[in-house]
Design a protein around this motif. Structure first.
Motif, PDB file in Angstrom:
ATOM      1  N   THR A 284      -2.299   5.877   0.155  1.00  0.00           N
ATOM      2  CA  THR A 284      -3.224   4.400   0.514  1.00  0.00           C
ATOM      3  C   THR A 284      -3.527   3.688  -0.701  1.00  0.00           C
ATOM      4  OG1 THR A 284      -5.371   5.299   0.402  1.00  0.00           O
ATOM      5  CG2 THR A 284      -4.253   5.549   2.679  1.00  0.00           C
TER       6      THR A 284
ATOM      7  N   PHE B 240       4.334  10.092   6.324  1.00  0.00           N
ATOM      8  CA  PHE B 240       3.642   9.206   5.818  1.00  0.00           C
ATOM      9  C   PHE B 240       2.368   8.443   6.390  1.00  0.00           C
ATOM     10  CE2 PHE B 240       7.380  10.238   3.401  1.00  0.00           C
ATOM     11  CZ  PHE B 240       7.032  10.083   2.328  1.00  0.00           C
ATOM     12  N   ILE B 241       2.059   7.807   5.910  1.00  0.00           N
ATOM     13  CA  ILE B 241       0.576   7.219   6.613  1.00  0.00           C
ATOM     14  C   ILE B 241       0.851   6.439   8.058  1.00  0.00           C
ATOM     15  CG2 ILE B 241      -1.233   5.529   6.452  1.00  0.00           C
ATOM     16  CD1 ILE B 241      -2.003   7.438   5.010  1.00  0.00           C
ATOM     17  N   PRO B 242       1.995   5.401   8.111  1.00  0.00           N
ATOM     18  CA  PRO B 242       2.290   4.810   9.607  1.00  0.00           C
ATOM     19  C   PRO B 242       2.578   5.874  10.452  1.00  0.00           C
ATOM     20  CG  PRO B 242       3.406   3.723   7.652  1.00  0.00           C
ATOM     21  CD  PRO B 242       2.854   5.058   7.156  1.00  0.00           C
TER      22      PRO B 242
ATOM     23  N   CYS C  42       4.281  15.682   1.889  1.00  0.00           N
ATOM     24  CA  CYS C  42       4.988  14.364   1.746  1.00  0.00           C
ATOM     25  C   CYS C  42       6.360  14.270   2.800  1.00  0.00           C
ATOM     26  CB  CYS C  42       5.354  14.039   0.174  1.00  0.00           C
ATOM     27  SG  CYS C  42       4.146  14.205  -0.847  1.00  0.00           S
TER      28      CYS C  42
ATOM     29  N   PHE D 290       2.161  15.776   6.404  1.00  0.00           N
ATOM     30  CA  PHE D 290       1.561  14.814   5.544  1.00  0.00           C
ATOM     31  C   PHE D 290       1.350  15.242   3.999  1.00  0.00           C
ATOM     32  CE2 PHE D 290      -1.978  12.266   3.802  1.00  0.00           C
ATOM     33  CZ  PHE D 290      -1.379  11.266   3.704  1.00  0.00           C
TER      34      PHE D 290
ATOM     35  N   MET E  78       0.812  -1.062   0.117  1.00  0.00           N
ATOM     36  CA  MET E  78      -0.050   0.287   0.175  1.00  0.00           C
ATOM     37  C   MET E  78       1.129   1.166  -0.157  1.00  0.00           C
ATOM     38  SD  MET E  78      -3.043   1.355   2.655  1.00  0.00           S
ATOM     39  CE  MET E  78      -1.902   2.110   3.853  1.00  0.00           C
ATOM     40  N   ASP E  79       0.742   2.184  -0.922  1.00  0.00           N
ATOM     41  CA  ASP E  79       1.582   3.541  -0.834  1.00  0.00           C
ATOM     42  C   ASP E  79       1.255   3.941   0.257  1.00  0.00           C
ATOM     43  OD1 ASP E  79       3.187   5.354  -2.808  1.00  0.00           O
ATOM     44  OD2 ASP E  79       1.424   6.392  -1.850  1.00  0.00           O
ATOM     45  N   MET E  80       2.384   4.516   0.875  1.00  0.00           N
ATOM     46  CA  MET E  80       2.113   5.179   2.217  1.00  0.00           C
ATOM     47  C   MET E  80       2.011   6.723   2.112  1.00  0.00           C
ATOM     48  SD  MET E  80       1.696   2.921   4.370  1.00  0.00           S
ATOM     49  CE  MET E  80       2.107   1.238   5.183  1.00  0.00           C
ATOM     50  N   ARG E  81       1.785   7.102   1.020  1.00  0.00           N
ATOM     51  CA  ARG E  81       1.536   8.553   0.845  1.00  0.00           C
ATOM     52  C   ARG E  81       0.002   8.510   0.399  1.00  0.00           C
ATOM     53  NH1 ARG E  81       5.236  11.344  -3.234  1.00  0.00           N
ATOM     54  NH2 ARG E  81       6.831  10.528  -1.710  1.00  0.00           N
TER      55      ARG E  81
END
Lengths: 493, 212
Positions: free
Chosen positions: A300, B59-61, B56, B53, A295-298
């Protein structure tokens, strides 16, 4: 031809017919396999379907908890694994047995069910229609490097979403004679598609010997099996319909962030299906699958262009070969919204990797926009890439003819090869580009400075304008319509 | 010594869950105003997380770890905040419609909303229409989110909206829909208020719609 090589038989020679590519050693595969067995014994997998739960309970080996969690001992898994065929030959609706699935035989085909399509006239993104699927089918039928067809798009202009699959299969059949991989709404949907295919094949028995399609079915990662997926799987097992149960984990979201961890979980999901089918009826042609990516972490996004997808898929193919299972893999797809440089780069990397890995059915060729948007041009472009990739797979012959000592001798220092018989006989072994431009600047300029996308566009239009697939005869057509109408009637009540 | 709320924000940005929790407790013990802790510590930190975020830089985590730190602080603060303050950013009920067992996208959205300070109720997956109706009655959220991954289950979202209308509570709540096959057009067609294209933009649009 008289030999000019010294007359000698050398000892201790190893030659390879093709390049060799492998991601995992046997020891690593075993580590992953034993870990997957451990997952099935301790964590289990949740099954939301009553018949399957009953099968597991009645096995007296699997343990079913109240929360529908099924845990399976290794002994049962290993028994089940022995029951699957190592070879399946698929045929098209034209009766041609063109796809011989067996170890290291690689075939390429589209993906399925893309909700959107770029309209070729307006350039706008809109919902995919019946005609779009038929157009994709004709393109795939016409392109030489595509071996099988999935619907590419999902037909949206149908009366009822619960019966869309019958119309979609009909759209596929209209345009394409090649073997297919089909998606269906549920068990009942799959039954209808299978009946439709049997019309071409002259019955169930013939379908079993050389099926016209493989059923695409997927669990929900992590370790969840929904009702409709299990229904389809059990129906396939009962009728001997080849099926792949293909986990689609996204590393870091629905699977561990390490590739090995994702492979362990994905294999546990596959093995659970292997046991389920075995308990229903041993010996159905089950194909291992796995769209294993990150899953792309930028954003999703579930990535179709990540190099990790290629690496994990190739590793999965190594595992499938060790398990003696056929493999359904992924390549030729992209996260790019448009058929551009990104799409070409990502498609090429995944096609080459999947091909070298020896996966049997490489699907999703032509996907752009991370499996959301359909592009016919993408199919045409990927056909060229597959041609190049297959060329790399041909390997290098080092026999007397290949070493070419005779012609080197004939030409001598300062000579030429272009007029030699040896050249005349062998240049055809090369890849002959159709859309890759190798012309000089003057020619390119005088012919309108066309880019790759211009050329691909023209070929797409040419096929759409001119290509007519072998028609479906009237009697069969009538039978197909009856099945579809009956489904509509059942679902309108 | 007074607790440094700027430092709390930094710890939150760094995703130090336990530290943020402990520091929130310290601030409470020192008698600091809970609303001030919330705004100048937790929310201030999450605002930076949101900006990074988008740029960039995070990131999500990392964002989700910061969101967890935020929740750990909120857990301490909530009993002390007035009802209106604890719903500072708004409240959000979310679930996946009947026939769909896909969980991850919806959960990501839920976590991102939590991170933005929303009070979130995650109903789960494969939900009957009535579950959504009951949840709107019970929780009276500012925002209701629905998700579907399959084109076959997408129409259920429209059914939920109709059921809310029939129950006479449609106008009490803003409705957001999302999932891979869902579009802006579809959202309008079924009478939803907001289309969430992805987790991050859903939060932005959600905040805007709630107007807090």
């Amino acid at each position: 031809m008289e030999s000019i090589m010294p007359d000698m038989q050398p000892m201790n020679q190893t030659v390879q017919e093709t390049p060799q590519f492998r991601v995992l050693t046997e020891d690593q595969i075993e580590q992953i396999y034993f870990a997957a067995l451990d997952v099935l014994e301790r964590v289990g997998s949740r099954v939301h379907e009553d018949e399957a739960l009953e099968l597991f309970r009645n096995s007296n080996e699997a343990v079913v908890s109240d929360d529908k969690r099924v845990r399976v001992p290794a002994s049962l898994v290993e028994r089940a694994l022995k029951s699957y065929p190592r070879k399946i030959t698929l045929q098209g609706r034209n009766g041609k047995r063109s796809v011989a699935l067996q170890k290291d035989h690689v075939y390429f085909g589209t993906g399925s069910d893309l909700p959107f399509t770029y309209d070729r006239k307006t350039g706008e993104r809109r919902r995919t229609t019946y005609k779009d699927v038929t157009d994709a089918a004709r393109i795939v039928d016409a392109l030489p490097n595509f071996d099988f067809f999935m619907s590419h798009g999902i037909v949206s202009d149908v009366p009822n979403p619960q019966t869309y699959d019958r119309h979609q299969f009909m759209a596929m059949l209209e345009g394409c004679t090649k073997p297919m991989v089909v998606t269906s709404v549920d068990g009942e949907g799959l039954e209808d598609l299978w009946k439709m295919a049997c019309l071409f094949q002259g019955g169930e028995e013939e379908f079993r010997l050389s099926p016209m399609f493989v059923a695409y079915i997927e669990p929900i990662s992590p370790l969840t099996n929904d009702r409709s997926a299990v229904e389809k799987l059990l129906f396939a097992a009962e009728k001997g319909i080849p099926a792949m149960y293909t986990p689609c984990p996204s590393s870091g979201a629905t699977a561990p962030a390490t590739i090995a961890g994702m492979l362990v979980q994905s294999l546990a999901e596959t093995l659970l299906a292997a046991v389920m089918c075995y308990l229903k009826k041993p010996g159905m042609p089950l194909i291992m699958g796995g769209v294993t990516t990150v899953m792309d972490m930028r954003t999703t996004t579930y990535s179709y262009g990540a190099p990790e997808m290629s690496l994990a898929s190739a590793a999965n193919t190594d595992i499938s070969k060790w398990l003696n299972l056929l493999m359904f893999s992924t390549g030729g797809c992209s996260d790019s919204k448009w058929l551009d440089e990104q799409a070409a780069i990502e498609s090429t990397l995944s096609l080459l990797t999947a091909f070298l890995s020896g996966a049997n059915l490489v699907h999703d060729v032509g996907y752009i926009d991370s499996g959301v948007n359909a592009s016919l041009e993408s199919l045409v472009m990927n056909d060229e890439i597959i041609g190049m990739v297959r060329q790399v797979g041909k390997g290098i012959r080092t026999d007397e003819e290949g070493l070419a000592l005779k012609v080197i001798n004939e030409a001598g220092p300062g000579g030429e090869f272009v007029t030699r018989d040896h050249t005349y006989e062998h240049w055809r072994d090369w890849f002959l580009p159709r859309f890759m431009d190798r012309s000089d600047w003057e020619t390119w300029n005088s012919e309108g400075c066309k880019t790759m996308s211009d050329r691909v566009n023209e070929e797409t239009q040419r096929i759409l304008d001119t290509y007519e697939p072998q028609p479906i005869d009237d009697a069969t057509r009538k039978g197909l319509k009856e099945i579809i109408d009956a489904a509509e009637k059942r679902h309108s009540q | 010594m007074a607790v440094d709320l700027g430092k709390m924000a930094d710890l939150l940005i760094a995703g130090k869950v336990e530290d943020v929790s402990n520091m929130t407790q310290e601030a409470i013990d020192e008698g600091m105003n809970p609303k001030e802790i919330l705004e100048n510590g937790l929310i201030a930190g999450m605002d930076v997380v949101g900006q990074r975020f988008k740029a960039c830089e995070m990131f999500i985590p990392e964002v989700l770890r910061s969101a967890k730190a935020m929740s750990s602080g909120m857990d301490k603060l909530r009993p002390l905040l007035s009802e209106s303050d604890s719903r500072a950013a708004g409240s959000f009920v979310i679930g996946t419609v009947k026939g769909d067992l896909h969980d991850i996208g919806k959960n990501l959205v839920a976590m991102m909303f939590e991170g933005a300070g929303f009070k979130v109720v995650n109903l789960g997956i494969d939900l009957d229409t009535q579950v959504f109706v009951d949840a709107v009655k019970e929780h009276k959220p500012d925002l209701l989110g629905m998700s579907a991954l399959l084109t076959t289950t997408m129409p259920r979202m429209g059914e939920v909206i109709n059921a809310l209308k029939e129950a006479g509570i449609r106008d009490q709540v803003k409705i957001m829909v999302g999932g891979a096959p869902v579009t802006e057009d579809f959202a309008q067609e079924i009478g939803a208020d907001i289309y969430g294209a992805n987790a991050a933009s859903s939060v932005d649009k959600g905040r805007e719609a709630v107007g807090k």
